[in-house]
Design an enzyme around this catalytic site. Structure first.
Site: not given
Length: 183
Positions: A56-57
């Site tokens: 996600e990051d």
């Protein structure tokens, strides 16, 4: 495997900090892994806890996780990964819906993540009050309350655990006077 996942996550999140402060981001996956390890001794689930935010990051790809840790860890991490191309409420609704049918291991991973996040939010809320919401994409307390109510409902299978009970207590602390649905 757990040590390798910790090192992988530390490298992937290197230089990143938590929202609204200068705390190194890796402390969040470390805390999630500790919470998860109190709920299961399954090393793949604990490894996934360390890795839960790398897709996600960071630029990490799902194939990188599978190559290093196997298909089950990849599946667990993907299940905990939000699609950032969607809006905030749509992403959160997808998480709530997913928890309704998720297996116990996925719920344990989600509980670790949400409890770690809520601990951070509650700590900051006690110090700065409603200004805490300014650091999020969703700036309104009511939106966060709606989301956490859905999370608590989706994780109800784990209500006998201390982690779930702590999450519920932090919900009550931050959202005093909120709906009693979570009891």
């Amino acid at each position: 495997m757990i040590q390798e996942a910790a090192a992988f996550a530390a490298k992937a999140h290197e230089g990143m900090t938590r929202k609204g402060n200068s705390i190194p981001y890796i402390y969040h996956p470390m805390e999630v892994a500790l919470i998860v390890a109190q709920l299961t001794d399954d090393e793949e689930v604990i490894a996934a806890a360390y890795l839960h935010d790398v897709l996600e990051d960071t630029p990490t790809k799902a194939e990188d996780i599978e190559r290093a840790f196997g298909s089950r860890v990849r599946a667990l991490v993907e299940a905990e990964t939000e699609d950032k191309s969607r809006g905030w409420r749509e992403r959160k609704q997808a998480t709530i819906c997913h928890l309704k049918t998720a297996d116990r291991e996925m719920k344990i991973l989600a509980l670790g993540d949400k409890l770690s996040n809520m601990r951070s939010t509650a700590r900051d809320y006690l110090v700065i009050g409603d200004a805490v919401w300014d650091r999020f994409h969703e700036k309104h307390k009511e939106g966060h309350r709606w989301y956490l109510e859905g999370i608590l409902d989706g994780l109800r299978d784990l209500q006998e655990t201390m982690a779930y009970q702590e999450l519920q207590s932090l919900y009550r602390l931050v959202y005093a006077g909120a709906s009693q649905r979570t009891e």
